[in-house]
Motif scaffolding. Sequence first.
Motif, PDB file in Angstrom:
ATOM      1  N   HIS A  36       0.844  -1.190   0.000  1.00 50.95           N
ATOM      2  CA  HIS A  36       0.000   0.000   0.000  1.00 50.95           C
ATOM      3  C   HIS A  36       0.879   1.240   0.000  1.00 50.95           C
ATOM      4  N   THR A  37       0.478   2.256  -0.718  1.00 46.23           N
ATOM      5  CA  THR A  37       1.184   3.530  -0.754  1.00 46.23           C
ATOM      6  C   THR A  37       0.267   4.626  -0.249  1.00 46.23           C
ATOM      7  N   VAL A  38       0.786   5.458   0.655  1.00 45.17           N
ATOM      8  CA  VAL A  38      -0.026   6.545   1.206  1.00 45.17           C
ATOM      9  C   VAL A  38       0.691   7.869   0.979  1.00 45.17           C
ATOM     10  N   THR A  39      -0.093   8.937   0.978  1.00 44.90           N
ATOM     11  CA  THR A  39       0.466  10.248   0.651  1.00 44.90           C
ATOM     12  C   THR A  39       0.235  11.290   1.730  1.00 44.90           C
ATOM     13  N   ASP A  40      -0.611  10.982   2.740  1.00 45.76           N
ATOM     14  CA  ASP A  40      -0.856  11.956   3.802  1.00 45.76           C
ATOM     15  C   ASP A  40      -1.243  11.230   5.082  1.00 45.76           C
ATOM     16  N   ALA A  41      -1.301  11.983   6.182  1.00 43.58           N
ATOM     17  CA  ALA A  41      -1.556  11.393   7.489  1.00 43.58           C
ATOM     18  C   ALA A  41      -2.934  10.747   7.565  1.00 43.58           C
ATOM     19  N   GLN A  42      -3.923  11.362   6.964  1.00 45.09           N
ATOM     20  CA  GLN A  42      -5.276  10.812   7.014  1.00 45.09           C
ATOM     21  C   GLN A  42      -5.344   9.461   6.313  1.00 45.09           C
ATOM     22  N   THR A  43      -4.711   9.365   5.175  1.00 45.71           N
ATOM     23  CA  THR A  43      -4.694   8.095   4.443  1.00 45.71           C
ATOM     24  C   THR A  43      -3.907   7.038   5.207  1.00 45.71           C
ATOM     25  N   LEU A  44      -2.805   7.454   5.833  1.00 43.84           N
ATOM     26  CA  LEU A  44      -2.013   6.514   6.620  1.00 43.84           C
ATOM     27  C   LEU A  44      -2.820   5.977   7.793  1.00 43.84           C
ATOM     28  N   THR A  45      -3.523   6.842   8.500  1.00 42.34           N
ATOM     29  CA  THR A  45      -4.335   6.403   9.636  1.00 42.34           C
ATOM     30  C   THR A  45      -5.403   5.417   9.186  1.00 42.34           C
ATOM     31  N   ALA A  46      -6.062   5.721   8.089  1.00 43.73           N
ATOM     32  CA  ALA A  46      -7.103   4.828   7.579  1.00 43.73           C
ATOM     33  C   ALA A  46      -6.514   3.493   7.148  1.00 43.73           C
ATOM     34  N   GLN A  47      -5.361   3.529   6.517  1.00 40.75           N
ATOM     35  CA  GLN A  47      -4.750   2.286   6.045  1.00 40.75           C
ATOM     36  C   GLN A  47      -4.319   1.407   7.213  1.00 40.75           C
ATOM     37  N   LEU A  48      -3.842   2.007   8.282  1.00 43.54           N
ATOM     38  CA  LEU A  48      -3.437   1.233   9.453  1.00 43.54           C
ATOM     39  C   LEU A  48      -4.614   0.536  10.123  1.00 43.54           C
ATOM     40  N   LEU A  49      -5.816   1.073   9.958  1.00 41.84           N
ATOM     41  CA  LEU A  49      -7.005   0.457  10.552  1.00 41.84           C
ATOM     42  C   LEU A  49      -7.474  -0.769   9.787  1.00 41.84           C
ATOM     43  N   GLN A  50      -7.076  -0.895   8.536  1.00 45.34           N
ATOM     44  CA  GLN A  50      -7.563  -2.009   7.727  1.00 45.34           C
ATOM     45  C   GLN A  50      -6.452  -2.887   7.155  1.00 45.34           C
ATOM     46  N   VAL A  51      -5.219  -2.627   7.557  1.00 45.29           N
ATOM     47  CA  VAL A  51      -4.093  -3.375   7.025  1.00 45.29           C
ATOM     48  C   VAL A  51      -4.143  -4.823   7.507  1.00 45.29           C
ATOM     49  N   ALA A  52      -3.641  -5.722   6.702  1.00 46.89           N
ATOM     50  CA  ALA A  52      -3.585  -7.149   7.048  1.00 46.89           C
ATOM     51  C   ALA A  52      -2.159  -7.532   7.412  1.00 46.89           C
ATOM     52  N   ALA A  53      -2.039  -8.606   8.185  1.00 43.57           N
ATOM     53  CA  ALA A  53      -0.718  -9.075   8.609  1.00 43.57           C
ATOM     54  C   ALA A  53       0.153  -9.367   7.397  1.00 43.57           C
TER      55      ALA A  53
END
Length: 435
Positions: A36-53
């Motif tokens: 996954h690639t993120v570009t801002d803090a909001q996207t990073l926070t959202a991605q961390l909530l749904q990331v898989a092991a």
Amino acid sequence: MKKASYSPMFLLINRPAKCVAMLALLCSPLSFAANHTVTDAQTLTAQLLQVAAGDTITLKPGIYLGNFELPTTIHLSGEKGAIIDAQGKGSAVTVNSANSSISNLQIQNWGADLYELNAGVLVKDNAHNVHIEGCKLSGDGFGIYSENTQKITVNNNIIIGNSERYKLDRGDGVYLKGVDAPLIYNNHISHVRDGVYLETSTNSLVYDNRFHSQQYGIHYMYTKHDEAYGNEVDNVDGGYAIMSSHFVNLHQNQASNALDFGVLLNISNDSIVSNNRISLAHNPQGKPELGNEGKGIFIYGARDNEITHNLFSTSDIGIYMAMGGEGNKVYGNQFVNNQIQVKYVGDSLLEWSHNGRGNYWSGYMGWDANHDGIADAPYRPNDSLDKLFWLYPEAEFLMNSPIVAVLRWVQSQFAVGPSTGIVDSFPLLQIDTAL
């Protein structure tokens, strides 16, 4: 010849072990890991909530404001210019799961509350096998903090504390408590409290790091079975502090410009200090009555250690031993151009040689009739008059007077009471250029 092929049913019936292994691999979460690639803090926070092991999250260049938690086993990495800024509060990145990694990120401006364990990277209990590599961390609290974990690896990072804060109010560069088998190498750590602080940890390996402008370079407290080599320490209060620890192997390190000591053995046992280069330990405000002069090595209440083949040079005191520091082996070392070569505060007569070889003492001019590189007469680095001047430093102006010279001669001719102090029965007359 045509290569044989097997159906899944054939494998299941005829090769069950191989089949089970293949199925386990196919069903493993890691086999479906995503990038996954993120570009801002909001996207990073959202991605961390749904990331898989097993997933990887890569931060594009930019500033990511906030505090971020890794909820599961993931790989967090950054492209050049990716910055996590905690805005002066809390921990910047918190790791909750084993086998996670953080790499190539700039992490900055986390909190300063040491009681709340504010850190650039906070590794939680039982988050084993975490790897932190290639990051630049700068902030007030701990750089990297971990408790009750195993096999944490910290390498190729730059960790910088806040030089404007009082030294003891800063966090340590790397603080590990109750951690087994940590690996710390190739880091550059400065302006923190201690570069690497290890407490109740075991089997650590710390090598090829650079430390400067801090309290201690490496600080061991209640640890066992540790090793450190290839480290360089400069401009510190103390280089390598081994306190209430056992079986520490400190070898081939360097320390210079320490205010208090290059190496400290404080109530520690069964350790080896060998082939280190310690120089320029100097305290401009040091006073003999306070015992705070700069010391190449300070042995305080430590027994059954081996101090061998080190260079202790150009310091206020080469080696200082006090409060029950007897029972250590001291041989093969070089004491060069120290203002006082040895200061021993005790009532025993200690032999500092081993198997017919002692230490090299600059300024000692001994005879060597058989040309074996060993002086024919024992060397006493200090005597009763030296002890008198330590106790009454205000009389130091008399040291070079004729009456003191006469007293030293009388003392050498007549034994007055039981002999105490240091004797090197086989002083070396040649310096070891390999050190």
